[in-house]
Design a protein around this motif. Structure first.
Motif, PDB file in Angstrom:
ATOM      1  N   PRO A 184     -57.712  -6.826  24.765  1.00 43.95           N
ATOM      2  CA  PRO A 184     -56.377  -7.444  24.737  1.00 43.95           C
ATOM      3  C   PRO A 184     -55.627  -7.293  26.052  1.00 43.95           C
ATOM      4  O   PRO A 184     -54.980  -8.235  26.509  1.00 43.95           O
ATOM      5  CB  PRO A 184     -55.676  -6.697  23.596  1.00 43.95           C
ATOM      6  N   ASP A 185     -55.718  -6.107  26.662  1.00 40.53           N
ATOM      7  CA  ASP A 185     -54.931  -5.881  27.869  1.00 40.53           C
ATOM      8  C   ASP A 185     -55.477  -6.640  29.071  1.00 40.53           C
ATOM      9  O   ASP A 185     -54.721  -7.164  29.880  1.00 40.53           O
ATOM     10  CB  ASP A 185     -54.829  -4.384  28.156  1.00 40.53           C
ATOM     11  N   TYR A 186     -56.817  -6.723  29.167  1.00 42.77           N
ATOM     12  CA  TYR A 186     -57.404  -7.523  30.248  1.00 42.77           C
ATOM     13  C   TYR A 186     -56.963  -8.974  30.125  1.00 42.77           C
ATOM     14  O   TYR A 186     -56.660  -9.641  31.110  1.00 42.77           O
ATOM     15  CB  TYR A 186     -58.935  -7.438  30.237  1.00 42.77           C
ATOM     16  N   LEU A 187     -56.950  -9.443  28.866  1.00 36.91           N
ATOM     17  CA  LEU A 187     -56.525 -10.815  28.630  1.00 36.91           C
ATOM     18  C   LEU A 187     -55.090 -11.013  29.090  1.00 36.91           C
ATOM     19  O   LEU A 187     -54.771 -11.988  29.789  1.00 36.91           O
ATOM     20  CB  LEU A 187     -56.654 -11.129  27.134  1.00 36.91           C
ATOM     21  N   ASP A 188     -54.231 -10.078  28.732  1.00 37.46           N
ATOM     22  CA  ASP A 188     -52.822 -10.210  29.126  1.00 37.46           C
ATOM     23  C   ASP A 188     -52.632 -10.079  30.636  1.00 37.46           C
ATOM     24  O   ASP A 188     -51.761 -10.731  31.213  1.00 37.46           O
ATOM     25  CB  ASP A 188     -51.956  -9.185  28.383  1.00 37.46           C
ATOM     26  N   VAL A 189     -53.451  -9.257  31.269  1.00 36.24           N
ATOM     27  CA  VAL A 189     -53.373  -9.130  32.721  1.00 36.24           C
ATOM     28  C   VAL A 189     -53.762 -10.464  33.372  1.00 36.24           C
ATOM     29  O   VAL A 189     -53.095 -10.960  34.269  1.00 36.24           O
ATOM     30  CB  VAL A 189     -54.281  -7.977  33.218  1.00 36.24           C
ATOM     31  N   LEU A 190     -54.837 -11.052  32.881  1.00 38.16           N
ATOM     32  CA  LEU A 190     -55.300 -12.332  33.447  1.00 38.16           C
ATOM     33  C   LEU A 190     -54.345 -13.474  33.102  1.00 38.16           C
ATOM     34  O   LEU A 190     -54.091 -14.355  33.914  1.00 38.16           O
ATOM     35  CB  LEU A 190     -56.706 -12.669  32.929  1.00 38.16           C
ATOM     36  N   ASN A 191     -53.813 -13.452  31.876  1.00 39.14           N
ATOM     37  CA  ASN A 191     -52.958 -14.548  31.420  1.00 39.14           C
ATOM     38  C   ASN A 191     -51.508 -14.399  31.852  1.00 39.14           C
ATOM     39  O   ASN A 191     -50.685 -15.263  31.551  1.00 39.14           O
ATOM     40  CB  ASN A 191     -52.992 -14.655  29.884  1.00 39.14           C
ATOM     41  N   ALA A 192     -51.208 -13.307  32.560  1.00 37.96           N
ATOM     42  CA  ALA A 192     -49.822 -13.056  32.961  1.00 37.96           C
ATOM     43  C   ALA A 192     -49.264 -14.226  33.775  1.00 37.96           C
ATOM     44  O   ALA A 192     -48.063 -14.449  33.788  1.00 37.96           O
ATOM     45  CB  ALA A 192     -49.734 -11.767  33.764  1.00 37.96           C
ATOM     46  N   GLY A 193     -50.147 -14.977  34.425  1.00 36.69           N
ATOM     47  CA  GLY A 193     -49.691 -16.109  35.230  1.00 36.69           C
ATOM     48  C   GLY A 193     -49.506 -17.390  34.430  1.00 36.69           C
ATOM     49  O   GLY A 193     -49.034 -18.392  34.966  1.00 36.69           O
ATOM     50  N   PHE A 194     -49.907 -17.411  33.156  1.00 30.90           N
ATOM     51  CA  PHE A 194     -49.769 -18.615  32.322  1.00 30.90           C
ATOM     52  C   PHE A 194     -48.295 -18.827  31.988  1.00 30.90           C
ATOM     53  O   PHE A 194     -47.630 -17.897  31.512  1.00 30.90           O
ATOM     54  CB  PHE A 194     -50.511 -18.465  30.982  1.00 30.90           C
ATOM     55  N   GLU A 195     -47.802 -20.019  32.191  1.00 29.16           N
ATOM     56  CA  GLU A 195     -46.404 -20.297  31.884  1.00 29.16           C
ATOM     57  C   GLU A 195     -46.154 -20.150  30.384  1.00 29.16           C
ATOM     58  O   GLU A 195     -46.799 -20.811  29.568  1.00 29.16           O
ATOM     59  CB  GLU A 195     -46.074 -21.723  32.328  1.00 29.16           C
ATOM     60  N   GLY A 196     -45.231 -19.250  30.026  1.00 38.66           N
ATOM     61  CA  GLY A 196     -44.855 -19.085  28.621  1.00 38.66           C
ATOM     62  C   GLY A 196     -45.831 -18.285  27.769  1.00 38.66           C
ATOM     63  O   GLY A 196     -45.690 -18.257  26.542  1.00 38.66           O
ATOM     64  N   PRO A 203     -47.220 -15.748  25.479  1.00 35.89           N
ATOM     65  CA  PRO A 203     -46.448 -14.794  24.672  1.00 35.89           C
ATOM     66  C   PRO A 203     -47.090 -13.408  24.578  1.00 35.89           C
ATOM     67  O   PRO A 203     -46.467 -12.485  24.054  1.00 35.89           O
ATOM     68  CB  PRO A 203     -46.421 -15.458  23.290  1.00 35.89           C
ATOM     69  N   GLY A 204     -48.318 -13.257  25.097  1.00 37.25           N
ATOM     70  CA  GLY A 204     -49.029 -11.987  24.942  1.00 37.25           C
ATOM     71  C   GLY A 204     -49.989 -12.107  23.770  1.00 37.25           C
ATOM     72  O   GLY A 204     -49.670 -12.733  22.757  1.00 37.25           O
ATOM     73  N   ILE A 205     -51.184 -11.536  23.903  1.00 38.04           N
ATOM     74  CA  ILE A 205     -52.242 -11.725  22.895  1.00 38.04           C
ATOM     75  C   ILE A 205     -51.866 -11.079  21.560  1.00 38.04           C
ATOM     76  O   ILE A 205     -52.358 -11.474  20.495  1.00 38.04           O
ATOM     77  CB  ILE A 205     -53.614 -11.224  23.409  1.00 38.04           C
ATOM     78  N   ARG A 206     -50.966 -10.063  21.595  1.00 40.01           N
ATOM     79  CA  ARG A 206     -50.568  -9.405  20.340  1.00 40.01           C
ATOM     80  C   ARG A 206     -49.468 -10.171  19.613  1.00 40.01           C
ATOM     81  O   ARG A 206     -49.092  -9.833  18.498  1.00 40.01           O
ATOM     82  CB  ARG A 206     -50.113  -7.979  20.625  1.00 40.01           C
ATOM     83  N   SER A 207     -48.916 -11.185  20.260  1.00 38.50           N
ATOM     84  CA  SER A 207     -47.859 -11.979  19.626  1.00 38.50           C
ATOM     85  C   SER A 207     -48.465 -12.874  18.541  1.00 38.50           C
ATOM     86  O   SER A 207     -49.560 -13.407  18.708  1.00 38.50           O
ATOM     87  CB  SER A 207     -47.168 -12.848  20.679  1.00 38.50           C
ATOM     88  N   PRO A 208     -47.748 -13.048  17.414  1.00 32.77           N
ATOM     89  CA  PRO A 208     -48.268 -13.955  16.374  1.00 32.77           C
ATOM     90  C   PRO A 208     -48.382 -15.402  16.875  1.00 32.77           C
ATOM     91  O   PRO A 208     -49.052 -16.210  16.257  1.00 32.77           O
ATOM     92  CB  PRO A 208     -47.234 -13.832  15.243  1.00 32.77           C
ATOM     93  N   GLU A 209     -47.734 -15.700  18.011  1.00 31.11           N
ATOM     94  CA  GLU A 209     -47.799 -17.068  18.538  1.00 31.11           C
ATOM     95  C   GLU A 209     -48.945 -17.296  19.521  1.00 31.11           C
ATOM     96  O   GLU A 209     -49.122 -18.415  20.017  1.00 31.11           O
ATOM     97  CB  GLU A 209     -46.484 -17.410  19.244  1.00 31.11           C
ATOM     98  N   ALA A 210     -49.706 -16.245  19.811  1.00 31.47           N
ATOM     99  CA  ALA A 210     -50.750 -16.370  20.839  1.00 31.47           C
ATOM    100  C   ALA A 210     -51.745 -17.488  20.523  1.00 31.47           C
ATOM    101  O   ALA A 210     -52.081 -18.309  21.386  1.00 31.47           O
ATOM    102  CB  ALA A 210     -51.478 -15.048  21.018  1.00 31.47           C
ATOM    103  N   LYS A 211     -52.206 -17.537  19.272  1.00 25.34           N
ATOM    104  CA  LYS A 211     -53.206 -18.554  18.917  1.00 25.34           C
ATOM    105  C   LYS A 211     -52.639 -19.970  19.012  1.00 25.34           C
ATOM    106  O   LYS A 211     -53.327 -20.890  19.442  1.00 25.34           O
ATOM    107  CB  LYS A 211     -53.770 -18.289  17.525  1.00 25.34           C
ATOM    108  N   ASP A 212     -51.361 -20.123  18.586  1.00 28.43           N
ATOM    109  CA  ASP A 212     -50.736 -21.445  18.691  1.00 28.43           C
ATOM    110  C   ASP A 212     -50.659 -21.877  20.155  1.00 28.43           C
ATOM    111  O   ASP A 212     -50.872 -23.041  20.485  1.00 28.43           O
ATOM    112  CB  ASP A 212     -49.326 -21.439  18.089  1.00 28.43           C
ATOM    113  N   TYR A 213     -50.327 -20.922  21.010  1.00 28.67           N
ATOM    114  CA  TYR A 213     -50.236 -21.215  22.445  1.00 28.67           C
ATOM    115  C   TYR A 213     -51.590 -21.716  22.958  1.00 28.67           C
ATOM    116  O   TYR A 213     -51.673 -22.752  23.625  1.00 28.67           O
ATOM    117  CB  TYR A 213     -49.807 -19.952  23.199  1.00 28.67           C
ATOM    118  N   LEU A 214     -52.652 -20.994  22.631  1.00 28.39           N
ATOM    119  CA  LEU A 214     -53.987 -21.365  23.116  1.00 28.39           C
ATOM    120  C   LEU A 214     -54.404 -22.726  22.569  1.00 28.39           C
ATOM    121  O   LEU A 214     -54.910 -23.580  23.304  1.00 28.39           O
ATOM    122  CB  LEU A 214     -55.013 -20.290  22.733  1.00 28.39           C
ATOM    123  N   ALA A 215     -54.171 -22.925  21.259  1.00 28.00           N
ATOM    124  CA  ALA A 215     -54.568 -24.198  20.633  1.00 28.00           C
ATOM    125  C   ALA A 215     -53.816 -25.361  21.278  1.00 28.00           C
ATOM    126  O   ALA A 215     -54.374 -26.446  21.459  1.00 28.00           O
ATOM    127  CB  ALA A 215     -54.303 -24.153  19.131  1.00 28.00           C
TER     128      ALA A 215
END
Lengths: 209, 208
Positions: A144-156, A158-170
């Protein structure tokens, strides 16, 4: 085998194939000369493919993406926050561009990060085993943390632990409309095969000593 | 002995501390999610960047490679009507590109993705070896399939045209991060391993 096409169902499916070929010809009527010629060249082969042995169609990998057999594709095109590309690129460079931390996920066949449109977007594309939800869950539980480190540059993001993470990816995933996989084995099966091959080589070496 | 240990480890921990500092600076203006995540993995990450895995290499003219496996990522503008034609063609094959693609014995995976309202196409593959050899394989083995699909690409000169490779290079973007689970296994080797596995199973069955 040669008498089979005379059966009713085969005749029906070959009629459908004729129609398909006709449709393809119409489709390419306004294509450049180059591709009309290319179509003519492969028409016979295409005819037999769509008639006798149509390949199994691609299926859904779940919430988004395509799957063939056991292997699915995930293709994300994501807007980057200002400064996001520079940070992510520097991090990737510190790792020599080699993302072998992804081994921990266990189901990833390959994965790439590509910067697009003057560093305003990122293409993240992977080939992986199985279903979309299980795959994202694997990322979320294993790295999870590696993902958040890499995704830190993605606009908006929410963080992989957020319930909205999957919606964001989809939301940013674009399903491939053409997909091909040569090796029909999972990552785990391929690794097992590799180990067995080595053991077999050792065994053969020993008995030939 | 005690002295030796000290001199041996001191520069190392200095270097590690430096890497940690570098990473923190890099993430100083990141989102809170990013900063928190960095702190959770900073020790592990700093040891990774101190002794990074073998770096990605070039696949030749363009693209990245790890071990034996390379990536090709092409983004092309589509001609008007091109997306519709290509999509319909793909649908006629059920989206499964194996009829043509399996003829190229070095191709691991391949995808076609339409984006930006059908004005652009992503063509991404993973393959064995060198860029030039790979493109030559396409040219030699499935030139017409390639031209059928690529006719939707704006300005595509045709695969038999001497400008074809330059066109591909112009639209290819090299990945800056790349990962392969089995970088040392080519497709030919995977096939050989499958045969060895089947033979071993048969052998074990017989001696039981």
């Amino acid at each position: 085998m040669t008498t089979q096409p005379q059966t009713a169902s085969a005749a029906a499916s070959s009629r459908t194939a004729e129609e398909k070929i006709q449709y393809l010809k119409e489709l390419y009527a306004d294509a450049p000369e180059l591709s009309k010629k290319a179509l003519e060249n492969v028409l016979e082969e295409l005819k037999s493919q769509v008639a006798e042995t149509p390949p199994p169609p691609i299926e859904s990998a779940g919430r988004a993406g395509s799957r063939l057999g056991k292997v699915s594709e995930l293709t994300l095109i994501i807007p980057l926050a200002p400064g996001g590309a520079k940070r992510l690129r520097s991090l990737l460079q510190m790792l020599g561009g080699n993302l072998n931390g992804a081994n921990k996920v266990g189901t990833v066949h390959d994965m790439r990060f590509v910067f697009l449109d003057n560093d305003t977007k990122l293409l993240f594309a992977t080939a992986y085993d199985g279903d979309w939800d299980a795959y994202i869950d694997d990322f979320a539980t294993k790295i999870p943390d590696y993902l958040d480190v890499l995704n830190a540059g993605f606009e908006g993001w929410p963080g992989i632990r957020s319930p909205e993470a999957k919606d964001y990816l989809a939301k940013y995933q674009v399903t491939a409309e053409g997909w091909f996989v040569a090796n029909d084995l999972t990552v785990a099966e391929t690794r097992r095969l590799e180990r067995n091959g080595k053991a077999m080589d050792e065994f053969l070496d020993k008995i030939s000593e | 002995m005690a002295n030796q240990t000290q001199t041996a480890t001191a520069p190392e921990s200095d270097a590690a501390a430096q890497k940690i500092q570098q990473l923190r600076e890099l993430f100083a203006d990141a989102s809170d999610v990013g900063k928190a995540a960095l702190e959770n993995v900073i020790k592990e990450l700093s040891s990774q960047v101190s002794a990074p895995p073998p770096p990605i290499e070039s696949a030749g003219r363009v693209g990245a490679r790890l071990g034996k496996r390379s990536e090709l990522t092409i983004i092309v503008p589509l001609v008007p009507g091109g997306a519709k034609r290509l999509r319909t063609f793909l649908q006629s094959l059920g989206g499964n590109l194996s009829p043509g693609a399996s003829k190229v014995g070095t191709l691991h995976d391949m995808r076609f993705v339409f984006f930006d309202n059908d004005t652009r196409l992503l063509f991404a593959t993973s393959f064995d070896g060198d860029w030039d050899v790979y493109i030559d394989d396409f040219i030699a083995l499935i030139p017409d399939y390639l031209d059928l699909m690529d006719s939707a690409w704006e300005g595509w000169p045709g695969i038999r045209n001497p400008g074809a490779k330059d066109y591909l290079v112009k639209h290819q973007i090299t990945a800056e991060g790349w990962f392969v689970a089995n970088p040392e296994l080519s497709l030919a080797e995977i096939d050989r391993l499958k045969r060895v596995g089947a033979a071993a199973d048969e052998f074990l069955d017989k001696i039981q």
